[in-house]
Design a protein around this motif. Structure first.
Motif, short mmCIF file in Angstrom:
data_model
loop_
_atom_site.label_atom_id
_atom_site.label_comp_id
_atom_site.label_asym_id
_atom_site.label_seq_id
_atom_site.Cartn_x
_atom_site.Cartn_y
_atom_site.Cartn_z
N LEU A 248 0.84 -1.20 0.00
CA LEU A 248 0.00 0.00 0.00
C LEU A 248 0.87 1.25 0.00
O LEU A 248 0.61 2.18 -0.78
CB LEU A 248 -0.92 0.00 1.22
CG LEU A 248 -1.73 1.29 1.42
CD1 LEU A 248 -2.75 1.46 0.29
CD2 LEU A 248 -2.43 1.27 2.78
N ARG A 251 2.61 1.52 -3.47
CA ARG A 251 1.65 1.84 -4.54
C ARG A 251 1.17 3.28 -4.43
O ARG A 251 1.04 3.99 -5.44
CB ARG A 251 0.47 0.87 -4.46
CG ARG A 251 -0.57 1.07 -5.57
CD ARG A 251 -1.61 -0.03 -5.54
NE ARG A 251 -2.41 0.01 -4.31
CZ ARG A 251 -2.38 -0.92 -3.38
NH1 ARG A 251 -1.55 -1.94 -3.48
NH2 ARG A 251 -3.15 -0.83 -2.31
N THR A 252 0.94 3.73 -3.20
CA THR A 252 0.43 5.09 -3.01
C THR A 252 1.46 6.12 -3.45
O THR A 252 1.13 7.11 -4.11
CB THR A 252 0.05 5.31 -1.53
OG1 THR A 252 -0.92 4.34 -1.15
CG2 THR A 252 -0.52 6.70 -1.33
N GLU A 255 1.81 6.34 -7.31
CA GLU A 255 0.76 7.05 -8.06
C GLU A 255 1.32 8.31 -8.70
O GLU A 255 0.86 8.75 -9.76
CB GLU A 255 -0.40 7.40 -7.15
CG GLU A 255 -1.20 6.23 -6.62
CD GLU A 255 -2.22 6.64 -5.58
OE1 GLU A 255 -3.01 5.79 -5.16
OE2 GLU A 255 -2.23 7.84 -5.17
N LEU A 354 -1.52 1.43 8.86
CA LEU A 354 -1.67 1.31 7.41
C LEU A 354 -2.74 0.31 7.00
O LEU A 354 -3.10 0.23 5.83
CB LEU A 354 -0.33 0.90 6.78
CG LEU A 354 0.79 1.93 6.91
CD1 LEU A 354 2.03 1.46 6.16
CD2 LEU A 354 0.36 3.30 6.40
N ALA A 360 -4.61 5.17 2.76
CA ALA A 360 -4.06 5.68 1.51
C ALA A 360 -4.10 7.21 1.49
O ALA A 360 -3.14 7.87 1.06
CB ALA A 360 -4.82 5.11 0.32
N ASP A 361 -5.20 7.79 1.96
CA ASP A 361 -5.29 9.26 2.00
C ASP A 361 -4.26 9.84 2.97
O ASP A 361 -3.66 10.89 2.70
CB ASP A 361 -6.70 9.69 2.42
CG ASP A 361 -7.73 9.44 1.33
OD1 ASP A 361 -7.32 9.36 0.14
OD2 ASP A 361 -8.92 9.31 1.65
N ARG A 364 -0.94 9.79 1.20
CA ARG A 364 -0.85 10.83 0.16
C ARG A 364 -0.52 12.18 0.80
O ARG A 364 0.33 12.92 0.29
CB ARG A 364 -2.15 10.91 -0.62
CG ARG A 364 -2.43 9.68 -1.49
CD ARG A 364 -3.68 9.87 -2.34
NE ARG A 364 -4.01 8.62 -3.02
CZ ARG A 364 -4.96 7.77 -2.64
NH1 ARG A 364 -5.72 8.07 -1.57
NH2 ARG A 364 -5.18 6.65 -3.29
#
Length: 375
Positions: A248, A251-252, A255, A354, A360-361, A364
């Motif tokens: 996670l 991947r985040t 992006e 996590l 995920a937010d 970010r």
């Protein structure tokens, strides 16, 4: 290594505990004569001659300057000052640096300044000490700069390497083949790792540079940029196995590689086993070298020498089974201190954190703030 490493702090036997904030009353510095004597015979543990010589030269400069200004301020006694000079001469000889002071200890220094019209001027004595030791420090710094230009990490194919990462199998076995030239060799399990073999400098390592390297490494000259980037992303992801929280995080961050400025973004490097720090002793502000067997979940090599470690902590980092382990926790925070002292920034994420809703937010926003801070 620093001059303070030649001393241990020991609690004074006569301290009555009345004033715990009075550090000078509670503890005293004890000179590590055994360590200095061992260095005279050869390198000790993971400290090579160059690093030891720099720290010992600084100590000798400071102590002889203090003795020449006001002798009571010196930490060393006469015998200890002789041990320092004798070891320093041996260290510098092994490094090919001429060093022949006309005295062997504090007593000899006092006799020398009396014979050379410095008896009535502490400023003259300080000037002499600077003239004696400063050229040695400058030469040691030059040697470290030269080492940075030639230092290398040797992979299983014999090529020069700078970064070992993204292992998909057993941990590589890394041995120090040549402590003088910082030559590292991977002797086992190199086939499971990636080896970045291009120069790493203060510009850091961008996603664009990593993709360019992957294109050459994989024989993908005819492929489009997006295809090469996707192929590299897939290989890096493999190194994370089936760890959902590490995936996670990776991947985040990745992006961002879909944006127009992707090529200039710092690459997020997973599963880093070794990073050769290109900074010199002077550039590190006297901190120890980061050339060691580090194991990091993720590493960002930012511009201007900024190095950021991201760690994802599962329960195994602080518990044995379902029982909290102070020992494991202590080992983890001790490693954080060690990395920070070497100049790394360290950020930890809990596996539970996590695995929750909105993770995920949260990531970010964290990456937004982190990159903005280092723009």
């Amino acid at each position: 290594m620093q001059p303070s490493d030649f001393f241990d702090l020991e609690e004074n036997a006569f301290w009555d505990g009345a004033d715990p904030w009075n550090e000078s009353a509670r503890t005293s510095e004890v000179f590590r004569s055994d360590l200095v004597k061992q260095l005279r015979l050869g390198p000790v543990n993971d400290v090579d001659d160059l690093e030891a010589a720099y720290a010992l030269t600084q100590l000798a400069h400071d102590e002889f300057e203090k003795y020449g200004t006001r002798s009571s301020d010196a930490k060393l006694d006469d015998e200890q000052s002789g041990t320092v000079i004798r070891t320093l001469r041996a260290l510098l000889k092994r490094l090919g640096i001429d060093f022949a002071p006309p005295f062997r200890n504090f007593t000899g220094f006092r006799g020398y300044w009396g014979e050379n019209d410095m008896g009535g001027s502490w400023a003259a004595r300080r000037g002499y000490v600077n003239a004696l030791f400063t050229p040695v420090l400058e030469r040691l710094e030059e040697m470290e700069d030269e080492r940075v230009q030639t230092a290398s990490i040797k992979g299983v194919d014999g090529e020069l390497k700078n970064l070992i990462f993204a292992s998909t199998g057993p941990k590589p076995r890394i041995v120090l083949r040549d402590s003088i030239n910082n030559l590292i060799e991977v002797t086992e399990n190199g086939e499971y790792c990636l080896f970045y073999d291009r120069p790493l400098d203060r510009a850091g390592l961008s996603w664009g540079a990593l993709v360019s390297w992957w294109r050459d490494k994989g024989g993908l000259a005819a492929a489009g940029d997006a295809e090469v980037a996707r192929d590299l992303y897939g290989r890096l992801s493999e190194s994370l196995g089936d760890n959902p929280v590490e995936r996670l995080l990776f991947r985040t961050y990745c992006e961002r590689y879909a944006s127009d400025e992707a090529s200039s973004l710092p690459a997020l490097i997973p599963q880093v086993y070794l990073h050769y720090d290109p900074l010199t002793h002077k550039q590190r502000g006297g901190r120890s070298s980061a050339l060691s067997r580090e194991r990091m979940d993720f590493l960002l090599l930012m511009p201007n020498g900024v190095r950021i470690v991201l760690e994802v902590d599962g329960k195994q980092h602080y518990a044995e089974g379902d029982k909290a382990s102070p020992k494991l926790y202590s080992e983890m925070v001790a490693e954080d201190r060690r990395l920070r002292l070497k100049g790394y920034e360290v950020y930890r994420f809990g596996g539970y954190e996590l695995g929750g809703e909105g993770a995920a937010d949260m990531l970010r926003e964290f990456f937004n703030q982190l990159l903005a801070r280092h723009q």
